[in-house]
Design a protein around this motif. Sequence first.
Motif, PDB file in Angstrom:
ATOM      1  N   ARG A 166      -4.143   3.925   6.356  1.00 53.42           N
ATOM      2  CA  ARG A 166      -3.056   4.155   7.313  1.00 53.42           C
ATOM      3  C   ARG A 166      -2.990   2.992   8.303  1.00 53.42           C
ATOM      4  N   GLN A 167      -4.152   2.638   8.867  1.00 54.56           N
ATOM      5  CA  GLN A 167      -4.158   1.551   9.841  1.00 54.56           C
ATOM      6  C   GLN A 167      -3.650   0.263   9.209  1.00 54.56           C
ATOM      7  N   TYR A 168      -4.041   0.035   7.963  1.00 57.10           N
ATOM      8  CA  TYR A 168      -3.629  -1.195   7.298  1.00 57.10           C
ATOM      9  C   TYR A 168      -2.124  -1.196   7.062  1.00 57.10           C
ATOM     10  N   CYS A 169      -1.584  -0.059   6.619  1.00 55.34           N
ATOM     11  CA  CYS A 169      -0.160   0.026   6.282  1.00 55.34           C
ATOM     12  C   CYS A 169       0.726  -0.087   7.511  1.00 55.34           C
ATOM     13  N   LEU A 170       0.199   0.285   8.689  1.00 58.91           N
ATOM     14  CA  LEU A 170       0.997   0.171   9.909  1.00 58.91           C
ATOM     15  C   LEU A 170       1.453  -1.270  10.113  1.00 58.91           C
ATOM     16  N   GLY A 171       0.701  -2.214   9.568  1.00 60.12           N
ATOM     17  CA  GLY A 171       1.047  -3.611   9.737  1.00 60.12           C
ATOM     18  C   GLY A 171       1.953  -4.170   8.645  1.00 60.12           C
ATOM     19  N   LEU A 172       2.377  -3.321   7.711  1.00 59.53           N
ATOM     20  CA  LEU A 172       3.227  -3.837   6.617  1.00 59.53           C
ATOM     21  C   LEU A 172       4.706  -3.751   7.000  1.00 59.53           C
ATOM     22  N   PRO A 173       5.520  -4.679   6.476  1.00 62.35           N
ATOM     23  CA  PRO A 173       6.953  -4.680   6.815  1.00 62.35           C
ATOM     24  C   PRO A 173       7.700  -3.532   6.140  1.00 62.35           C
ATOM     25  N   LYS A 174       8.296  -2.661   6.945  1.00 58.84           N
ATOM     26  CA  LYS A 174       9.041  -1.513   6.431  1.00 58.84           C
ATOM     27  C   LYS A 174      10.315  -1.934   5.687  1.00 58.84           C
ATOM     28  N   GLU A 175      10.839  -3.119   6.072  1.00 59.57           N
ATOM     29  CA  GLU A 175      12.125  -3.556   5.494  1.00 59.57           C
ATOM     30  C   GLU A 175      12.031  -3.693   3.979  1.00 59.57           C
ATOM     31  N   LEU A 176      10.834  -4.042   3.514  1.00 60.84           N
ATOM     32  CA  LEU A 176      10.660  -4.198   2.067  1.00 60.84           C
ATOM     33  C   LEU A 176      10.933  -2.895   1.334  1.00 60.84           C
ATOM     34  N   MET A 177      10.598  -1.777   1.982  1.00 63.65           N
ATOM     35  CA  MET A 177      10.841  -0.478   1.355  1.00 63.65           C
ATOM     36  C   MET A 177      12.344  -0.248   1.224  1.00 63.65           C
ATOM     37  N   GLU A 178      13.074  -0.616   2.280  1.00 65.51           N
ATOM     38  CA  GLU A 178      14.544  -0.467   2.249  1.00 65.51           C
ATOM     39  C   GLU A 178      15.128  -1.281   1.101  1.00 65.51           C
ATOM     40  N   SER A 179      14.688  -2.523   0.982  1.00 63.18           N
ATOM     41  CA  SER A 179      15.275  -3.368  -0.058  1.00 63.18           C
ATOM     42  C   SER A 179      14.894  -2.838  -1.434  1.00 63.18           C
ATOM     43  N   GLY A 180      13.740  -2.222  -1.551  1.00 60.70           N
ATOM     44  CA  GLY A 180      13.359  -1.574  -2.799  1.00 60.70           C
ATOM     45  C   GLY A 180      14.324  -0.450  -3.129  1.00 60.70           C
ATOM     46  N   ARG A 181      14.678   0.321  -2.096  1.00 66.62           N
ATOM     47  CA  ARG A 181      15.613   1.437  -2.298  1.00 66.62           C
ATOM     48  C   ARG A 181      16.966   0.913  -2.749  1.00 66.62           C
ATOM     49  N   VAL A 182      17.409  -0.168  -2.115  1.00 61.29           N
ATOM     50  CA  VAL A 182      18.703  -0.754  -2.488  1.00 61.29           C
ATOM     51  C   VAL A 182      18.673  -1.188  -3.958  1.00 61.29           C
ATOM     52  N   ASP A 183      17.536  -1.704  -4.397  1.00 57.55           N
ATOM     53  CA  ASP A 183      17.416  -2.126  -5.790  1.00 57.55           C
ATOM     54  C   ASP A 183      17.237  -0.963  -6.758  1.00 57.55           C
ATOM     55  N   GLY A 184      17.204   0.265  -6.240  1.00 57.49           N
ATOM     56  CA  GLY A 184      17.130   1.422  -7.119  1.00 57.49           C
ATOM     57  C   GLY A 184      15.739   1.817  -7.539  1.00 57.49           C
ATOM     58  N   CYS A 185      14.758   1.429  -6.756  1.00 51.76           N
ATOM     59  CA  CYS A 185      13.393   1.848  -7.054  1.00 51.76           C
ATOM     60  C   CYS A 185      13.204   3.310  -6.653  1.00 51.76           C
ATOM     61  N   THR A 186      12.339   4.018  -7.377  1.00 54.15           N
ATOM     62  CA  THR A 186      11.944   5.343  -6.893  1.00 54.15           C
ATOM     63  C   THR A 186      10.968   5.136  -5.740  1.00 54.15           C
ATOM     64  N   GLU A 187      10.764   6.194  -4.951  1.00 54.67           N
ATOM     65  CA  GLU A 187       9.834   6.068  -3.819  1.00 54.67           C
ATOM     66  C   GLU A 187       8.434   5.724  -4.311  1.00 54.67           C
ATOM     67  N   PHE A 188       8.075   6.347  -5.441  1.00 56.47           N
ATOM     68  CA  PHE A 188       6.757   6.069  -6.011  1.00 56.47           C
ATOM     69  C   PHE A 188       6.686   4.622  -6.503  1.00 56.47           C
ATOM     70  N   GLY A 189       7.805   4.152  -7.080  1.00 55.45           N
ATOM     71  CA  GLY A 189       7.882   2.765  -7.543  1.00 55.45           C
ATOM     72  C   GLY A 189       7.765   1.782  -6.393  1.00 55.45           C
ATOM     73  N   ILE A 190       8.376   2.137  -5.267  1.00 63.75           N
ATOM     74  CA  ILE A 190       8.264   1.270  -4.085  1.00 63.75           C
ATOM     75  C   ILE A 190       6.804   1.134  -3.691  1.00 63.75           C
ATOM     76  N   PHE A 191       6.097   2.270  -3.761  1.00 60.87           N
ATOM     77  CA  PHE A 191       4.673   2.247  -3.406  1.00 60.87           C
ATOM     78  C   PHE A 191       3.877   1.389  -4.383  1.00 60.87           C
ATOM     79  N   THR A 192       4.027   1.693  -5.694  1.00 64.47           N
ATOM     80  CA  THR A 192       3.153   1.004  -6.654  1.00 64.47           C
ATOM     81  C   THR A 192       3.561  -0.447  -6.879  1.00 64.47           C
ATOM     82  N   ARG A 193       4.887  -0.728  -6.874  1.00 64.49           N
ATOM     83  CA  ARG A 193       5.303  -2.086  -7.256  1.00 64.49           C
ATOM     84  C   ARG A 193       5.494  -3.023  -6.085  1.00 64.49           C
TER      85      ARG A 193
END
Lengths: 284, 310
Positions: A166-193
Amino acid sequence: MGEPARNTKEKLISVGLIVLFSLVSLTALFPVISLVVASFSPSTDLMRFGLTAELFFSGFVMENFQALFSAESGAYWRWYMNSLIISGILIVLSLFFSSMVGYALALYEFKGKRFIFLLVLLILMIPFEILMLPLYTLMINLRLVDSYFGVMLPLIVAPIAVFFFRQYCLGLPKELMESGRVDGCTEFGIFTRIMAPLMLPSFAAMAILQGLQSWNNFLWPLLVLRSNDMFTLPVGLATLLTPYGNNYEILFSGSVMAIIPIIVLFLFFQRFFIAGLTSGGVKG
Amino acid sequence: MEKTWEETRSVQKRSFLSKLMYSKKLAPYVFVSPFILSFLVLTLYPFISAINMSFQRVLPGQTEYIGLANYDRVFNPVFFTALQNTTVYVIWTVVILTLVPMVFAVFLNHRLIRFTNFFRASIFIPALTSVIVAGTIFRMIFGESDAAFANQVLQVFGMEPIEWRYSAGTAMFLMVALACWRWMGVNVLYYLAALQNVSHDLYEAADIDGANAWQKFRHVTFPAIKPIFIFLSTITTINGFRMFEESFVFFETTSPGNIGLTIVGYIYTEGIQRNDMGFGAAIGIVLLLIILVVSVIQLYLTGAFKKGEE
């Protein structure tokens, strides 16, 4: 650090510190060196007299390692394999589950998030030893006594790892998750890929922490494992420590074989070992 | 007809699954579900069960509630021996494992020291060993015979050799030494990490103000590492009360006059070896209360509850 000394006073301080820490390092390494020396000494003498200066400086005896690699010490290698299997599976499972939980706690907004994080901290506070009798009864009822799974079960979702991820992930850029969603990734795919690759250093640190903990774990395996064939290394080695034993050769050479691979790994992956073993102090 | 129905069903199913996979709202719940499950089955259930068990006489096939009888039995001389041993162990390990690493870390962070990487690595290596392996070699170094290494060192200084494992003071020394040897390096690294946050400008400013070494430590260094100091003293206390292996490796579960008995060791002998689960659970609950009270007092004393002062 490591600045050159500018005058005699500083030179004295510098030499003093080096002498002090040479002594400290020697104290730290002495038992490890002793163990290696012991593994090359006659084991019956060791058990009778302890480690003597004589043994320390006398020649090498190979009998302990010969015994270790002979047919009679099948039990030892069985324990070794058990420890390897349990630690290996546990690393994979606990990293997968703990990282998922830590990731969600850090990067999603959802109802109950604060409460769940509080639970993580709460579990960190409750000593395992208080839960062990009911857990042991549970393992008996689930018929998991004397099985790999029984040893692993209580360690699969490790609160300390959840906390660290959790502490480590707090420092990761959230925007990447958004762009993953735009590209049609599943939430699980965003996590793993997308996100998990960014978490690699934390995976390394936690793999080492979890691996080391399960490799060295003693009390819980001692409770759950009953047959000699299922023992892990520490539990098996502890059975050799009795004063009435006849397998002392294996006790010493076996102990060396139990820690040397870890020390070699440490020399290669120092940074991750240190991050893993000091993960409790990550600021919340 | 039937086929179409199956098709619609599978489409529905897929759409539920894909909804789950694509939903920003549902995904976190899926992610945390393993934790919730493990919390319920492996923490909450055993916890409630431990409390429940502590009021029962647990026999194979039949359990009966016996009220506070287990708790009545807890406070017996053997328990107090275990409590005393554990408390002494906690005090020694906390004092040694919070203060000594602090000094070492400050020295290792000194601008004039060299070979830092080597020193750091070598004091960390003991943390990689298991208590069983480390304890085995400690038993050889601190062997009972006059010829064993530790006794030979004593004799060099003109002292009598000692049977380390057979008297209370030296038995405690062995257990404390083993624990301190294993954890020293880890704690040094905790402090070193905290020290990296202290800017060198602060020391220079203190130099200009004419501060001596102690004043610099007191007003610049210590405030920076105080959170780690509190963290380590809390963790070491809790781990100390949970101690079992350090005693087991020297004494298994029986020691002369119970000099090696700890509270968790008592839970093990009563709950597992004598199969008196209810009694074992009651000792566990008492242990939990002790840890809770001590931790609160400790956090209060170290000022963790007062925020933002100084």
